[in-house]
Design a protein around this motif. Structure first.
Motif: not given
Length: 135
Positions: A20-22, A35-38, A78-79, A86-89
């Motif tokens: 949700k942070d992503i 946005h849709l993937l996560v 923290e995202a 970085f966030n997806f990793n």
């Protein structure tokens, strides 16, 4: 087995909340796709089934929401608002850790295995999609 199920519940909360942070920080050319993937990373029904089948079905009461949420909060990073890679990793790391937790579970009933196997299948599918995102 109790600790294994609690750990899995906590891990699913971490993945759900970080995704949700992503969801709210994704940006750039493929913003909407990210946005849709996560948005797919929803585990409320899975957590409910873990509590009802794997805990209550084995004569164990689930711990409080405060316990699960507090433990999950301590594991969340923290995202980064402007660093989707970085966030997806980080999300990929959470997925890997959760799959490792599942793969190391022992002494499960067949019903527990069925519930957890379905969760593992979903996580592995999501991992495949996130792998494409971080390439």
């Amino acid at each position: 087995m109790r600790e294994q199920i609690d750990s899995l519940i906590i891990s699913l909360i971490v993945i759900k909340e970080f995704s949700k942070d992503i969801h709210y920080t994704a940006h750039g050319d493929a913003f909407f796709a990210k946005h849709l993937l996560v948005d797919k990373f929803e585990f409320n029904d899975d957590i409910d089934l873990l509590k009802e089948c794997c805990l209550l079905g084995n004569n164990e009461r689930p711990k409080s929401s405060k316990f699960y949420l507090g433990a999950a909060a301590s594991l969340l990073v923290e995202a980064k608002e402007n660093d989707d890679k970085f966030n997806f990793n980080v999300l990929l790391k959470y997925l890997d850790e959760t799959l490792n937790t599942i793969n190391n579970m022992k002494d499960l009933t067949k019903a527990d295995e069925n519930v957890i196997g379905g969760i593992a299948q979903k996580l592995q599918q999501y991992k495949g999609l996130v792998n494409l995102q971080v390439e």
